[in-house]
Motif scaffolding. Structure first.
Motif, PDB file in Angstrom:
ATOM      1  N   ASN A  96      36.394  13.624 -23.023  1.00 49.26           N
ATOM      2  CA  ASN A  96      35.449  12.957 -23.906  1.00 49.26           C
ATOM      3  C   ASN A  96      34.398  13.958 -24.379  1.00 49.26           C
ATOM      4  OD1 ASN A  96      32.963  11.586 -24.629  1.00 49.26           O
ATOM      5  ND2 ASN A  96      33.917   9.707 -23.902  1.00 49.26           N
ATOM      6  N   GLN A  99      30.691  12.888 -23.868  1.00 48.42           N
ATOM      7  CA  GLN A  99      30.270  13.016 -22.477  1.00 48.42           C
ATOM      8  C   GLN A  99      30.021  14.483 -22.122  1.00 48.42           C
ATOM      9  OE1 GLN A  99      32.888  11.107 -19.719  1.00 48.42           O
ATOM     10  NE2 GLN A  99      31.829  11.906 -17.928  1.00 48.42           N
ATOM     11  N   HIS A 133      28.091   7.999 -28.470  1.00 50.77           N
ATOM     12  CA  HIS A 133      27.962   8.279 -27.037  1.00 50.77           C
ATOM     13  C   HIS A 133      26.727   9.146 -26.767  1.00 50.77           C
ATOM     14  CE1 HIS A 133      29.460   8.715 -22.912  1.00 50.77           C
ATOM     15  NE2 HIS A 133      28.875   9.898 -22.982  1.00 50.77           N
ATOM     16  N   HIS A 137      23.374   8.163 -24.468  1.00 48.65           N
ATOM     17  CA  HIS A 137      23.287   8.709 -23.112  1.00 48.65           C
ATOM     18  C   HIS A 137      22.486  10.003 -22.965  1.00 48.65           C
ATOM     19  CE1 HIS A 137      26.147   5.724 -21.724  1.00 48.65           C
ATOM     20  NE2 HIS A 137      26.898   6.006 -22.770  1.00 48.65           N
TER      21      HIS A 137
END
Length: 175
Positions: A96, A99, A133, A137
């Motif tokens: 990912n 991430q 994402h 995050h």
């Protein structure tokens, strides 16, 4: 000794990511920061397939191709790695990309620059999965870089082979 501020940018080689790379380089210059371009990659066929049939030579070839793609992005964006700017390129194997970027940009004083993806109807509504994402995050500041209309036209032309509708520039010699 305090570590230098970093500007981390996701690079895929797309025209949109080249726009993000330009923005990140500018931010790094303004902040006297280290530019950390990150290209995330997975083995050919994906991680699951690689686990079933590991091939170290194929893995090494995939990683080398990712390094070359990052070098090519700099070549296309700037004609090579920019002079006078500290650059620490990273090629990261991961599942990912969003991430991976969040994990790398782990300091509050980092700045993370990402392309928001295409300008199409769905792109405007959802942005890219990586951008979503990262914005959800990240522990640091995030600069989303939307593609210009020109980039979108060029990507669409490349993607579906249509002729570029951009107007032709006329150059008059001798004036």
């Amino acid at each position: 000794m305090a570590e230098r501020t970093r500007v981390i940018v996701g690079v895929s080689g797309s025209l949109s990511s080249l726009a993000a790379l330009h923005q990140a380089a500018e931010e790094a210059r303004l902040r006297d920061a280290v530019l950390v371009p990150v290209l995330a990659w997975t083995p050919a066929g994906g991680e699951l397939e690689y686990r079933r049939r590991p091939c170290p030579r194929l893995l090494a070839a995939c990683e080398q191709a990712a390094r070359e793609r990052l070098d090519t992005a700099f070549e296309q964006a700037f004609g090579g790695y920019p002079e006078g700017l500290a650059v620490q390129p990273m090629v990261v194997r991961c599942r990912n990309a969003g991430q991976a970027l969040v994990e790398i940009a782990d300091r509050p004083d980092d700045l993370l620059v990402v392309s928001t993806g295409r300008l199409g109807r769905l792109g405007r509504m959802f942005h890219s999965p990586v951008s979503r994402h990262v914005r959800a995050h990240a522990v640091c500041g995030v600069v989303p870089v939307p593609p210009s209309e020109l980039l979108e036209t060029l990507e669409r032309t490349t993607r579906d082979g249509r002729r570029n509708p951009a107007p032709r520039l006329r150059v008059h010699a001798g004036h």
